[in-house]
Design a protein around this motif. Structure first.
Motif, PDB file in Angstrom:
ATOM      1  N   LEU A 244      74.935 -11.575  18.000  1.00 48.23           N
ATOM      2  CA  LEU A 244      74.352 -12.698  18.766  1.00 48.23           C
ATOM      3  C   LEU A 244      73.369 -12.238  19.831  1.00 48.23           C
ATOM      4  O   LEU A 244      72.554 -13.038  20.297  1.00 48.23           O
ATOM      5  N   ALA A 245      73.436 -11.005  20.270  1.00 44.43           N
ATOM      6  CA  ALA A 245      72.635 -10.548  21.414  1.00 44.43           C
ATOM      7  C   ALA A 245      71.151 -10.807  21.200  1.00 44.43           C
ATOM      8  O   ALA A 245      70.451 -11.375  22.055  1.00 44.43           O
ATOM      9  N   GLU A 246      70.665 -10.408  20.010  1.00 43.18           N
ATOM     10  CA  GLU A 246      69.228 -10.573  19.745  1.00 43.18           C
ATOM     11  C   GLU A 246      68.846 -12.050  19.661  1.00 43.18           C
ATOM     12  O   GLU A 246      67.821 -12.474  20.204  1.00 43.18           O
ATOM     13  N   ASP A 247      69.696 -12.862  19.004  1.00 43.26           N
ATOM     14  CA  ASP A 247      69.406 -14.297  18.884  1.00 43.26           C
ATOM     15  C   ASP A 247      69.399 -14.981  20.247  1.00 43.26           C
ATOM     16  O   ASP A 247      68.522 -15.813  20.539  1.00 43.26           O
ATOM     17  N   LEU A 248      70.393 -14.646  21.080  1.00 39.79           N
ATOM     18  CA  LEU A 248      70.464 -15.272  22.399  1.00 39.79           C
ATOM     19  C   LEU A 248      69.266 -14.894  23.254  1.00 39.79           C
ATOM     20  O   LEU A 248      68.711 -15.732  23.976  1.00 39.79           O
ATOM     21  N   THR A 249      68.859 -13.607  23.178  1.00 41.84           N
ATOM     22  CA  THR A 249      67.690 -13.170  23.954  1.00 41.84           C
ATOM     23  C   THR A 249      66.451 -13.951  23.547  1.00 41.84           C
ATOM     24  O   THR A 249      65.681 -14.415  24.395  1.00 41.84           O
ATOM     25  N   GLN A 250      66.254 -14.125  22.230  1.00 39.89           N
ATOM     26  CA  GLN A 250      65.086 -14.866  21.735  1.00 39.89           C
ATOM     27  C   GLN A 250      65.140 -16.334  22.173  1.00 39.89           C
ATOM     28  O   GLN A 250      64.121 -16.918  22.576  1.00 39.89           O
ATOM     29  N   LEU A 251      66.343 -16.923  22.092  1.00 42.60           N
ATOM     30  CA  LEU A 251      66.486 -18.324  22.496  1.00 42.60           C
ATOM     31  C   LEU A 251      66.192 -18.512  23.983  1.00 42.60           C
ATOM     32  O   LEU A 251      65.513 -19.470  24.386  1.00 42.60           O
TER      33      LEU A 251
END
Length: 434
Positions: A244-251
């Motif tokens: 989730l880290a990469e997705d949350l950062t992008q969001l």
């Protein structure tokens, strides 16, 4: 107050002299207290018609001569009177009386003027000084009225400029709303995604808290501990926090970018709509260009490609929201002049004494007879209800008030180019150190 009453207020009743009186009689009359304020005395005939004036200066010249009183004193007054005095009718306006008298007046002033009625009969004397004072009071009164009218005119002009500004902004409201809806839309979507992605993490946190409570409880048996461990492992596998880290950062980045776009639009709207009071703010005109483009973006994006050639500009004192209003008006006109798909070129550069902005479109252009009138108030070629005819007129006035110039060149079928020049403060010479 009527014109006759205005002169009547200047009238100073004086008992007229007859032509049979002598120079001595006039001299004695001039010495009385009630006549000391006059420069001259009137001479009338039996019908009360003025024949002339005897000035105090003339009488004094005679009596200052050696034996003047004895030699000339008994001569008739007709010998020393001015037979062509200044005569003004009481029916004459104050302004016309002033023109008549000042047009014939000789300096130094040694005589008064005679006031007569409509039949030409003597009514009294008027003094030039009193007339000048009356004119001064009248001029002061009219100046006060003019000053008030000027203040009212400036207030009306400011209201008109603000009304036209809000009308221009009103034409852009739908586009601005669309510009706001786009970032709002994906901010809203991102928030919903964040809520969905954060739900497993919250479940993982609850499972790990239950496991920690079991580990800390001396009464927790092995079966309960094994169950808590198994549940925590299952929830962690479902949540997959390392993925989730990469997705949350992008969001988060996308959400912040959308909020930044919304903030820029709001600031642009506020800067455009505000009412400037003074032109004391030092501004980079490139910022005004970008602000106007931000507001007009939705109205332009389907009509033209915008090319920017912005040079490095010195900051100049101006009212930024007024300059934004001019630029937005020009951009709006350019978009409306383009049929189908076209292009708009915006350039800025600095000269020795001015900062310049050029806006050129590939629209339909204008014939010479229209181009000559585009800055006239209420002139418009748009259909009724689609234009006030004030946009370019107010833009011209704004640039003029800034001490600048705005010019236009156009050719049918080839587009239009506007050039704005605003003065820049002269650079101070460098001081050499000793």
């Amino acid at each position: 107050m009527t014109t006759a009453s205005a002169l009547t207020r200047l009238l100073k009743p004086v008992v007229p002299l007859t032509e049979q009186m002598t120079i001595v009689d006039v001299a004695d009359r001039l010495l009385t207290a009630e006549h000391k304020a006059f420069l001259s005395l009137p001479i009338v005939d039996a019908a009360g018609k003025p024949l002339g004036l005897v000035s105090r200066t003339t009488v004094q010249d005679i009596f200052m001569q050696r034996f003047g009183r004895d030699l000339r004193g008994r001569h008739p007054v007709r010998e020393v009177m001015n037979a062509t005095p200044l005569i003004v009718s009481l029916q004459t306006s104050l302004e016309e009386a002033a023109r008549q008298i000042t047009g014939q007046l000789q300096y130094p002033i040694t005589e008064d003027f005679i006031l007569v009625d409509s039949q030409g009969r003597y009514c009294g004397l008027g003094t030039v000084l009193d007339l000048l004072k009356a004119m001064e009071a009248r001029i002061a009164q009219r100046n006060q009225v003019l000053r008030k009218a000027l203040v009212d005119l400036k207030e009306s002009q400011a209201q008109l400029v603000q009304s036209e500004k809000m009308a221009s902004l009103g034409q852009m409201v739908a586009g601005v709303a669309h510009e706001l809806n786009t970032p709002l839309g994906y901010v809203n979507n991102n928030v919903q995604l964040l809520r969905e992605l954060s739900a497993p993490l919250l479940q993982l946190a609850e499972a790990q808290a239950a496991l920690a409570d079991c580990l800390a409880d001396p009464g927790c048996d092995e079966a309960s501990l094994a169950s808590a461990l198994e549940h925590a492992a299952h929830v962690r596998e479902a949540a997959a926090p390392e993925l989730l880290a990469e997705d949350l950062t992008q969001l988060f980045d996308d959400t912040l970018y959308g909020l930044q776009q919304i903030a820029e639009l709001v600031v642009g709207l506020k800067d455009f709509a505000r009412l400037d009071r003074v032109m004391s703010e030092e501004v980079d005109l490139n910022e005004c260009i970008r602000s106007a483009l931000l507001i007009a973006r939705n109205a332009i994006k389907d009509k033209a490609e915008v090319a920017l050639q912005l040079g490095e500009l010195p900051r100049i004192p101006c009212a930024p929201s007024q300059i934004n209003q001019v630029l937005l008006n020009l951009l709006n006109n350019a978009a409306q002049a383009i049929e189908g798909r076209g292009h708009i070129l915006l350039k800025s550069w600095a000269e020795d004494d001015a900062v310049c902005i050029s806006l050129q479109d590939s629209g339909c252009g204008m014939p010479a007879e229209v181009l000559a009138r585009i800055f006239d108030p209420f002139f418009t070629t748009k259909p009724v209800g689609q234009g006030t005819g004030l946009g370019l007129s107010i833009s011209y006035k704004i640039i003029q008030d800034h001490g600048g110039q705005i010019r236009a060149a156009s050719e049918l079928g080839r587009g239009t180019r506007f050039l704005i020049r605003l003065p820049r403060p002269l650079a101070l010479p460098l001081q050499r150190s000793a």
